[in-house]
Motif scaffolding. Structure first.
Motif, PDB file in Angstrom:
ATOM      1  N   PRO A   1      13.167  87.818  67.204  1.00  0.00           N
ATOM      2  CA  PRO A   1      14.640  87.856  67.157  1.00  0.00           C
ATOM      3  C   PRO A   1      15.111  89.305  66.974  1.00  0.00           C
ATOM      4  CG  PRO A   1      13.753  86.991  65.099  1.00  0.00           C
ATOM      5  CD  PRO A   1      12.586  87.212  66.015  1.00  0.00           C
ATOM      6  N   ALA A   2      16.130  89.689  67.724  1.00  0.00           N
ATOM      7  CA  ALA A   2      16.600  91.077  67.610  1.00  0.00           C
ATOM      8  C   ALA A   2      18.077  91.157  67.928  1.00  0.00           C
ATOM      9  CB  ALA A   2      15.829  91.966  68.572  1.00  0.00           C
ATOM     10  N   ARG A   3      18.725  92.141  67.301  1.00  0.00           N
ATOM     11  CA  ARG A   3      20.134  92.387  67.602  1.00  0.00           C
ATOM     12  C   ARG A   3      20.205  93.236  68.875  1.00  0.00           C
ATOM     13  NH1 ARG A   3      20.507  93.387  62.155  1.00  0.00           N
ATOM     14  NH2 ARG A   3      20.575  95.634  62.510  1.00  0.00           N
ATOM     15  N   PRO A   4      21.355  93.215  69.614  1.00  0.00           N
ATOM     16  CA  PRO A   4      21.443  94.029  70.821  1.00  0.00           C
ATOM     17  C   PRO A   4      21.159  95.502  70.502  1.00  0.00           C
ATOM     18  CG  PRO A   4      23.399  92.659  70.551  1.00  0.00           C
ATOM     19  CD  PRO A   4      22.567  92.450  69.344  1.00  0.00           C
ATOM     20  N   GLY A   5      20.393  96.126  71.335  1.00  0.00           N
ATOM     21  CA  GLY A   5      20.093  97.557  71.141  1.00  0.00           C
ATOM     22  C   GLY A   5      18.795  97.797  70.405  1.00  0.00           C
ATOM     23  N   GLN A   6      18.263  96.755  69.741  1.00  0.00           N
ATOM     24  CA  GLN A   6      16.992  96.928  69.038  1.00  0.00           C
ATOM     25  C   GLN A   6      15.851  96.857  70.054  1.00  0.00           C
ATOM     26  OE1 GLN A   6      17.162  93.921  65.949  1.00  0.00           O
ATOM     27  NE2 GLN A   6      17.270  95.506  64.384  1.00  0.00           N
ATOM     28  N   ASN A   7      14.935  97.835  69.972  1.00  0.00           N
ATOM     29  CA  ASN A   7      13.853  97.883  70.940  1.00  0.00           C
ATOM     30  C   ASN A   7      12.648  97.110  70.423  1.00  0.00           C
ATOM     31  OD1 ASN A   7      11.984  98.602  72.872  1.00  0.00           O
ATOM     32  ND2 ASN A   7      11.598 100.617  71.936  1.00  0.00           N
ATOM     33  N   VAL A   8      12.618  95.820  70.737  1.00  0.00           N
ATOM     34  CA  VAL A   8      11.482  95.016  70.277  1.00  0.00           C
ATOM     35  C   VAL A   8      10.646  94.585  71.473  1.00  0.00           C
ATOM     36  CG1 VAL A   8      12.680  94.119  68.234  1.00  0.00           C
ATOM     37  CG2 VAL A   8      12.756  92.843  70.358  1.00  0.00           C
ATOM     38  N   ALA A   9       9.353  94.302  71.220  1.00  0.00           N
ATOM     39  CA  ALA A   9       8.472  93.885  72.310  1.00  0.00           C
ATOM     40  C   ALA A   9       8.866  92.485  72.779  1.00  0.00           C
ATOM     41  CB  ALA A   9       7.037  93.895  71.825  1.00  0.00           C
ATOM     42  N   GLN A  10       8.677  92.248  74.077  1.00  0.00           N
ATOM     43  CA  GLN A  10       8.979  90.924  74.639  1.00  0.00           C
ATOM     44  C   GLN A  10       7.748  90.029  74.452  1.00  0.00           C
ATOM     45  OE1 GLN A  10      12.111  90.261  76.023  1.00  0.00           O
ATOM     46  NE2 GLN A  10      12.478  92.274  75.118  1.00  0.00           N
ATOM     47  N   GLY A  11       7.946  88.749  74.523  1.00  0.00           N
ATOM     48  CA  GLY A  11       6.821  87.817  74.489  1.00  0.00           C
ATOM     49  C   GLY A  11       6.515  87.285  73.096  1.00  0.00           C
ATOM     50  N   LYS A  12       5.373  86.572  73.001  1.00  0.00           N
ATOM     51  CA  LYS A  12       5.032  85.873  71.749  1.00  0.00           C
ATOM     52  C   LYS A  12       4.767  86.834  70.604  1.00  0.00           C
ATOM     53  CE  LYS A  12       3.172  81.495  73.271  1.00  0.00           C
ATOM     54  NZ  LYS A  12       2.029  80.631  73.177  1.00  0.00           N
ATOM     55  N   ALA A  13       5.010  86.344  69.399  1.00  0.00           N
ATOM     56  CA  ALA A  13       4.818  87.205  68.228  1.00  0.00           C
ATOM     57  C   ALA A  13       4.378  86.356  67.049  1.00  0.00           C
ATOM     58  CB  ALA A  13       6.131  87.902  67.906  1.00  0.00           C
ATOM     59  N   VAL A  14       3.849  87.038  66.006  1.00  0.00           N
ATOM     60  CA  VAL A  14       3.568  86.294  64.783  1.00  0.00           C
ATOM     61  C   VAL A  14       4.684  86.579  63.792  1.00  0.00           C
ATOM     62  CG1 VAL A  14       1.061  86.293  65.057  1.00  0.00           C
ATOM     63  CG2 VAL A  14       2.145  88.118  63.771  1.00  0.00           C
ATOM     64  N   SER A  15       4.981  85.572  62.980  1.00  0.00           N
ATOM     65  CA  SER A  15       6.026  85.743  61.974  1.00  0.00           C
ATOM     66  C   SER A  15       5.386  85.546  60.594  1.00  0.00           C
ATOM     67  CB  SER A  15       7.133  84.724  62.255  1.00  0.00           C
ATOM     68  OG  SER A  15       7.650  84.215  61.068  1.00  0.00           O
ATOM     69  N   ILE A  16       5.592  86.525  59.700  1.00  0.00           N
ATOM     70  CA  ILE A  16       5.038  86.443  58.342  1.00  0.00           C
ATOM     71  C   ILE A  16       6.231  86.515  57.387  1.00  0.00           C
ATOM     72  CG2 ILE A  16       3.406  87.502  56.696  1.00  0.00           C
ATOM     73  CD1 ILE A  16       2.489  89.096  59.414  1.00  0.00           C
ATOM     74  N   ALA A  17       6.545  85.368  56.772  1.00  0.00           N
ATOM     75  CA  ALA A  17       7.729  85.321  55.907  1.00  0.00           C
ATOM     76  C   ALA A  17       7.285  85.276  54.450  1.00  0.00           C
ATOM     77  CB  ALA A  17       8.568  84.102  56.256  1.00  0.00           C
ATOM     78  N   ILE A  18       7.667  86.306  53.673  1.00  0.00           N
ATOM     79  CA  ILE A  18       7.265  86.385  52.262  1.00  0.00           C
ATOM     80  C   ILE A  18       8.495  86.094  51.396  1.00  0.00           C
ATOM     81  CG2 ILE A  18       6.264  87.889  50.478  1.00  0.00           C
ATOM     82  CD1 ILE A  18       4.832  89.366  52.741  1.00  0.00           C
ATOM     83  N   ASN A  19       8.370  85.045  50.587  1.00  0.00           N
ATOM     84  CA  ASN A  19       9.533  84.612  49.804  1.00  0.00           C
ATOM     85  C   ASN A  19       9.244  84.675  48.304  1.00  0.00           C
ATOM     86  OD1 ASN A  19      10.579  82.005  48.238  1.00  0.00           O
ATOM     87  ND2 ASN A  19      12.181  82.694  49.637  1.00  0.00           N
ATOM     88  N   ASN A  20      10.241  85.176  47.572  1.00  0.00           N
ATOM     89  CA  ASN A  20      10.133  85.122  46.111  1.00  0.00           C
ATOM     90  C   ASN A  20      11.452  84.665  45.527  1.00  0.00           C
ATOM     91  OD1 ASN A  20      11.008  88.093  46.817  1.00  0.00           O
ATOM     92  ND2 ASN A  20      11.624  87.751  44.696  1.00  0.00           N
ATOM     93  N   LYS A  21      11.380  84.054  44.366  1.00  0.00           N
ATOM     94  CA  LYS A  21      12.618  83.652  43.681  1.00  0.00           C
ATOM     95  C   LYS A  21      13.053  84.844  42.829  1.00  0.00           C
ATOM     96  CE  LYS A  21      12.262  79.516  45.330  1.00  0.00           C
ATOM     97  NZ  LYS A  21      11.331  79.934  46.340  1.00  0.00           N
ATOM     98  N   GLY A  22      14.336  85.006  42.704  1.00  0.00           N
ATOM     99  CA  GLY A  22      14.818  86.146  41.903  1.00  0.00           C
ATOM    100  C   GLY A  22      16.280  86.405  42.174  1.00  0.00           C
ATOM    101  N   GLN A  23      16.754  87.492  41.603  1.00  0.00           N
ATOM    102  CA  GLN A  23      18.154  87.884  41.737  1.00  0.00           C
ATOM    103  C   GLN A  23      18.580  87.934  43.205  1.00  0.00           C
ATOM    104  OE1 GLN A  23      20.159  88.719  39.064  1.00  0.00           O
ATOM    105  NE2 GLN A  23      21.843  89.010  40.519  1.00  0.00           N
ATOM    106  N   LYS A  24      19.708  87.282  43.534  1.00  0.00           N
ATOM    107  CA  LYS A  24      20.192  87.299  44.921  1.00  0.00           C
ATOM    108  C   LYS A  24      20.599  88.725  45.299  1.00  0.00           C
ATOM    109  CE  LYS A  24      23.618  85.229  47.915  1.00  0.00           C
ATOM    110  NZ  LYS A  24      24.779  85.955  48.162  1.00  0.00           N
ATOM    111  N   ILE A  25      20.221  89.127  46.503  1.00  0.00           N
ATOM    112  CA  ILE A  25      20.563  90.485  46.965  1.00  0.00           C
ATOM    113  C   ILE A  25      21.922  90.405  47.675  1.00  0.00           C
ATOM    114  CG2 ILE A  25      19.795  92.449  48.372  1.00  0.00           C
ATOM    115  CD1 ILE A  25      16.949  91.216  48.293  1.00  0.00           C
ATOM    116  N   ASN A  26      22.900  91.213  47.213  1.00  0.00           N
ATOM    117  CA  ASN A  26      24.218  91.113  47.866  1.00  0.00           C
ATOM    118  C   ASN A  26      24.234  91.831  49.212  1.00  0.00           C
ATOM    119  OD1 ASN A  26      24.877  93.845  47.516  1.00  0.00           O
ATOM    120  ND2 ASN A  26      25.513  93.443  45.408  1.00  0.00           N
ATOM    121  N   LYS A  27      25.340  91.596  49.973  1.00  0.00           N
ATOM    122  CA  LYS A  27      25.423  92.077  51.364  1.00  0.00           C
ATOM    123  C   LYS A  27      25.248  93.588  51.488  1.00  0.00           C
ATOM    124  CE  LYS A  27      28.518  90.835  54.659  1.00  0.00           C
ATOM    125  NZ  LYS A  27      29.857  90.391  55.053  1.00  0.00           N
ATOM    126  N   GLU A  28      25.915  94.339  50.586  1.00  0.00           N
ATOM    127  CA  GLU A  28      25.859  95.807  50.665  1.00  0.00           C
ATOM    128  C   GLU A  28      24.430  96.295  50.461  1.00  0.00           C
ATOM    129  OE1 GLU A  28      28.209  94.301  48.502  1.00  0.00           O
ATOM    130  OE2 GLU A  28      29.521  94.309  50.260  1.00  0.00           O
TER     131      GLU A  28
END
Ligand SMILES: Nc1ncnc2c1ncn2[C@@H]1O[C@H](COP(=O)(O)OP(=O)(O)OP(=O)(O)O)[C@@H](O)[C@H]1O
Ligand SMILES: [Mg+2]
Length: 471
Positions: free
Chosen positions: A382-409
């Motif tokens: 997944p990429a926003r317009p203008g981001q130069n990412v490779a096309q095709g299949k990829a691996v996704s590694i999602a690391i999650n922890n519980k803790g203080q919510k990070i605000n938008k800024e």
């Protein structure tokens, strides 16, 4: 009468035929009137002779009129680029038609050459990467290249330059050129109406020998990127020296105390040495991170050719962070949602990304919680317009922890060098603020992507996408 003549003789309506016949017959009319006045000819004979003259004139003018009409039609046809055969009965008309035809051919070929030249000039002009504008004496834009139209809009031609740019220093430099007060001007200005871009411009007066409408040429160079890069570099140096100076001043403060007031205080010496060791370790990790960043920036062209097994990397990284996880009472759990293949990447750099992200997940997790690592393959990064990412299949590694919510800024700035959330600084959690910047740099080098989501309920998830193959 005229109309009758013309219809009768099949002459075009707007032809001068009858006028010509009448004019040509005037001298004979005068002659026959005179002969009749002087009684040399009876009026009846004079009139009959006059009518015969008119008929004679008509028939002698008729072929010429036909030829002139045909010639006129031929010229109109040429003007409309219609092909017609040169077919005239009179030799003179034939020659005139041939002469006109060769003039027409010469002009057509000249116009074609000029058109081709203008088109090729415009094409060359459009390949220039920097915007170029041409101005007439009143300051109106008479021409532009593709880069200029992309920057300033497709409708800039014929607009006045002071409507396109409103920055005073730029407008007064243009005026100087147009009023012949200067031959060329160079300046840097900011364009608020074009995303505050910083533009270096070169304005030149064209020599008097150039006879076109344009009297001046403006070339623009967008230096915003170079400017922000320069600013980033100076901010980086300022930040790095500040970060190094703080522990250094702590260490020298303690050395001074140990040399003077606390010279014989054994308890104080042990406590101070502990703090000094901590500060020295912080300095060394900071220097290590800085070196790592600069090595990465230098190695942008390094070929990625290792076959990296993410499972093996995760084993190494979790082993290395086992004690830290234990100290924070955090449990690490790995979920492989879909089987992930080996990826083409730099083995050591992938270690570095996962080490930094897992270290953060443990460090910023609430105590007695779980850190989960979810692995899967995805069909595209997944990429926003203008981001130069490779096309095709990829691996996704999602690391999650519980803790203080990070605000938008904070979310928007986490990967900036030295950026740390205030709450973590206040909680005295150690860190240099370089770990995510390093991870981001590596991910970009692999043409992957990093996304961060944060909710109170689900916690913080840092997801790394890495292409399976590097093309
Ligand atoms: N998993 C996370 N949960 C909550 N906040 C995080 C997490 N990861 C990073 N952050 C925030 O982002 C900041 C930047 O992280 P980064 O890894 O770049 O630096 P750091 O951890 O402070 O120092 P280090 O250079 O030692 O990694 C952190 O200081 C923290 O405020
Ligand atoms: Mg970190």
């Amino acid at each position: 009468m005229k109309k009758y003549f013309k219809t009768l003789l099949n002459i075009e309506r707007d032809s001068q035929f009858s006028t010509r016949v009448i004019i040509l017959s005037i001298p004979s009319a005068v002659l026959f009137i005179m002969l009749a006045i002087f009684d040399l000819l009876s009026p009846w004979y004079a009139f009959t002779c006059y009518v015969i003259t008119i008929i004679f004139n008509m028939f002698s003018l008729l072929p010429i009129s036909y030829e002139l009409q045909a010639l006129r039609r031929y010229i109109y046809a040429l003007a409309n680029n219609e092909q017609r055969d040169i077919n005239f009965s009179e030799k003179d008309t034939m020659e005139i038609a041939e002469a006109i035809n060769s003039v027409h051919k010469m002009w057509t070929s000249k116009t074609d050459t000029l058109e081709a030249q203008a088109m090729s000039d415009a094409a060359v002009f459009d390949t220039l990467p920097d915007p170029i504008l041409m101005l007439d004496g009143e300051g109106n834009i008479t021409g532009s290249n593709l880069a200029a139209r992309q920057l300033l809009g497709s409708d800039i031609v014929s607009r006045s330059i002071d409507k396109v740019f409103t920055t005073n220093i730029f407008i007064s430099s243009v005026e100087k050129i147009l009023k012949n007060k200067s031959l060329s001007e160079n300046l840097v200005f900011q364009a608020p109406q074009y995303n505050n871009r910083r533009l270096y411009t070169h304005i030149t007066k064209l020599p008097a020998s150039s006879k076109g409408r344009a009297v001046a040429v403006i070339s623009l160079y967008d230096i915003s990127k170079a400017f922000s890069l320069e600013k980033m570099q100076s901010d980086f140096v300022a930040n790095a020296s500040h970060e190094l100076r703080t522990p250094l001043s702590v260490i020298s403060g303690f050395i001074e105390t140990l040399q003077t007031t606390a010279r014989d205080d054994e308890d104080a010496r042990d406590a101070f040495l502990g703090i000094m060791k901590e500060q020295a370790e912080y300095m060394s990790s900071l220097i290590e991170d800085l070196l790592s960043l600069s090595r990465l920036e230098m190695a942008q062209d390094k070929e990625l050719k290792d076959k990296v097994d993410i499972h093996e990397v995760l084993d190494d990284v979790t082993n290395a962070l086992k004690i830290k996880a234990f100290q924070h009472s955090v449990n690490i759990k790995i979920d492989e949602l879909t089987r992930i293949p080996k990826i083409t990447a730099d083995n050591q750099q992938i270690h570095q990304i996962l080490q930094n992200l897992l270290d953060n997940a443990i460090k910023y997790a609430t105590e007695n919680s779980e850190v989960t690592i979810e692995l899967k393959t995805v069909s595209a990064i997944p990429a926003r317009p203008g981001q130069n990412v490779a096309q095709g299949k990829a691996v996704s590694i999602a690391i999650n922890n519980k803790g203080q919510k990070i605000n938008k800024e904070d979310l928007a700035r986490l990967t900036e060098k030295f950026y740390r959330m205030q709450i973590h600084k206040d909680m005295k959690i150690k860190g240099t603020g370089l770990g995510l910047a390093i991870a981001k740099q590596i991910i970009l080098h692999h043409r992957g992507n990093l996304t961060v989501t944060s909710t109170t309920y689900k916690g913080n998830t840092f997801t790394v996408y890495l292409p399976i193959k590097q093309k």
